[in-house]
Motif scaffolding. Sequence first.
Motif, mmCIF file in Angstrom:
data_model
loop_
_atom_site.group_PDB
_atom_site.id
_atom_site.type_symbol
_atom_site.label_atom_id
_atom_site.label_comp_id
_atom_site.label_asym_id
_atom_site.label_seq_id
_atom_site.Cartn_x
_atom_site.Cartn_y
_atom_site.Cartn_z
ATOM 1 N N LYS A 168 0.821 -1.227 0.000
ATOM 2 C CA LYS A 168 0.000 0.000 0.000
ATOM 3 C C LYS A 168 0.848 1.268 0.000
ATOM 4 C CE LYS A 168 -3.419 -2.662 2.609
ATOM 5 N NZ LYS A 168 -4.288 -2.756 3.785
ATOM 6 N N THR A 169 1.998 1.196 -0.653
ATOM 7 C CA THR A 169 2.875 2.379 -0.683
ATOM 8 C C THR A 169 2.266 3.511 -1.506
ATOM 9 O OG1 THR A 169 4.124 1.484 -2.553
ATOM 10 C CG2 THR A 169 4.980 1.027 -0.357
ATOM 11 N N ASP A 170 1.308 3.187 -2.389
ATOM 12 C CA ASP A 170 0.663 4.234 -3.187
ATOM 13 C C ASP A 170 -0.227 5.120 -2.316
ATOM 14 O OD1 ASP A 170 -0.793 1.817 -2.907
ATOM 15 O OD2 ASP A 170 -2.255 2.466 -4.398
ATOM 16 N N ALA A 221 2.353 -1.349 -4.761
ATOM 17 C CA ALA A 221 1.612 -0.090 -4.911
ATOM 18 C C ALA A 221 0.401 -0.354 -5.797
ATOM 19 C CB ALA A 221 2.501 0.981 -5.531
ATOM 20 N N GLY A 222 -0.762 -0.508 -5.185
ATOM 21 C CA GLY A 222 -1.970 -0.747 -5.975
ATOM 22 C C GLY A 222 -2.465 -2.172 -5.859
ATOM 23 N N ALA A 224 1.509 -4.948 -9.656
ATOM 24 C CA ALA A 224 1.932 -3.794 -8.849
ATOM 25 C C ALA A 224 2.858 -4.206 -7.709
ATOM 26 C CB ALA A 224 0.707 -3.061 -8.314
ATOM 27 N N GLY A 229 1.248 2.967 -14.797
ATOM 28 C CA GLY A 229 0.935 3.571 -13.507
ATOM 29 C C GLY A 229 0.357 4.963 -13.618
ATOM 30 N N GLY A 288 2.248 8.271 -11.527
ATOM 31 C CA GLY A 288 3.354 7.324 -11.403
ATOM 32 C C GLY A 288 4.557 7.737 -12.224
ATOM 33 N N ASP A 333 6.350 10.883 -10.662
ATOM 34 C CA ASP A 333 7.111 10.546 -9.466
ATOM 35 C C ASP A 333 8.541 10.133 -9.808
ATOM 36 O OD1 ASP A 333 7.332 10.175 -6.713
ATOM 37 O OD2 ASP A 333 6.980 8.029 -6.891
#
Length: 463
Positions: A249-251, A275-276, A281, A345, A349, A352
Amino acid sequence: MFESLSQRLSDTVNRLRGRGRLTEENIRETLREVRIALLEADVALPVVKALIERVKVRAVGQEVLKSLSPGQALVKVVSDELTTVMGVANTELNLAATPPAIVLMAGLQGAGKTTTVAKLARFLKERKKKRVMVVSCDVYRPAAIEQLRTLAEQVDVAFFPSEAGQNPVDIAKAAIAAARREVMDVLLVDTAGRLHIDEAMMDEIKALHAALNPIETLFVVDSMTGQDAASTAKAFSDAIPLTGVVLTKTDGDARGGAALSVRYITGRPIKFMGAGEKTDALEPFHPDRLAQRILGMGDVLSLVEEVERKVDQEKAQKLAEKVMKGKRFDLNDMRDQLEQMSNMGGLAGLMDKLPGMGNLPDNVKSKVNDNELKRMVAIIGSMTKKERRHPDLLNGSRKARVARGSGTQPADVNRLLKQFMQMEKMMSKLSKGGSKGLMRQMRGAMKGMGGMGGMGGGMPPMR
């Protein structure tokens, strides 16, 4: 991830970059701001103290104060020490065992353990070319077994069936025997989670570990729990010999406290970050690249790897050939480009990972969201084949029909067409070999982001 920390640190270090000379007072003030930024990012206090002390020792020594460009030197020191705290370099999964290599997954309930098993299975199958089997030893939550069965089908790996009421150790032993019979390279074992660490949970995971003797024991932890993630991982590592950590869950984690705390607190490397929800992901954790992203330097290496892996090379080649031959770029091509970006992403994404994007104004960043990407694709999808090939046909009544079909307004259609015309001009410049003019236009586009999705002047072809 790291949005708030990155903004604070980028602002702090940017003030130093152009300085021809630094003093101990400058450095002390800068480190005070860095310390506040880290604490606000929910980084564990022992980690903050250690990191600041290491930077201070190097900064007030010969390395920075005597440097020809002390501002740049201090930025490098901060980057190096952030990298060190997170683990220096990526630690790969160790699969050097007599097949099947067994990987045991542990963690609290709700951390995303079952989804991570599927993501890791896909990663090993597609990128490492391994034959993978998955099994669930979570006999307390029948839905977890069915969830893993469904995910295994999605990522096309073998699934070993289990049922509620069975003994987890018996399931694990039967899965090993099946993996050997079917000549599997890797067996991924999902385990039961709890809402908190308790004695029964630890006894069960210890028994499973003893029965399986896994080559890797990974702790899956929700990065949004911040420094609590590090303390939970520490409790597990005290009970069983963890070999690594997976951050999930880093997103949704704007602070990044877990990423900066886990390695230092547990002594175990972070091996992957998720992430996702999609099964693709999951990415290897690269501390050096992440440190650069935190300081607003981007992550070009990860971006290049992602392009190579996720961009449809055949479509990219066809578009490149079409453009170089001087053929007209149309809305079908634009839709392909938008879909390729979504596969990577989305705009957020991509931004970033691009250097300097952290310096864009907040009002520009807020416009860059992937709902606008989807809306643009929907608008193009509401056009006829002829309209996509010949956008000049889109008069007022046609635009109104397209807007109704895509659930948007005629003004949105006009903005998309303006965007298309800018992209078409860029492609035309590229076909004429005007790469310098193209780069100038792209730079102008990034500065003038606005309108639909904040995308401004357009995107280069995905190659």
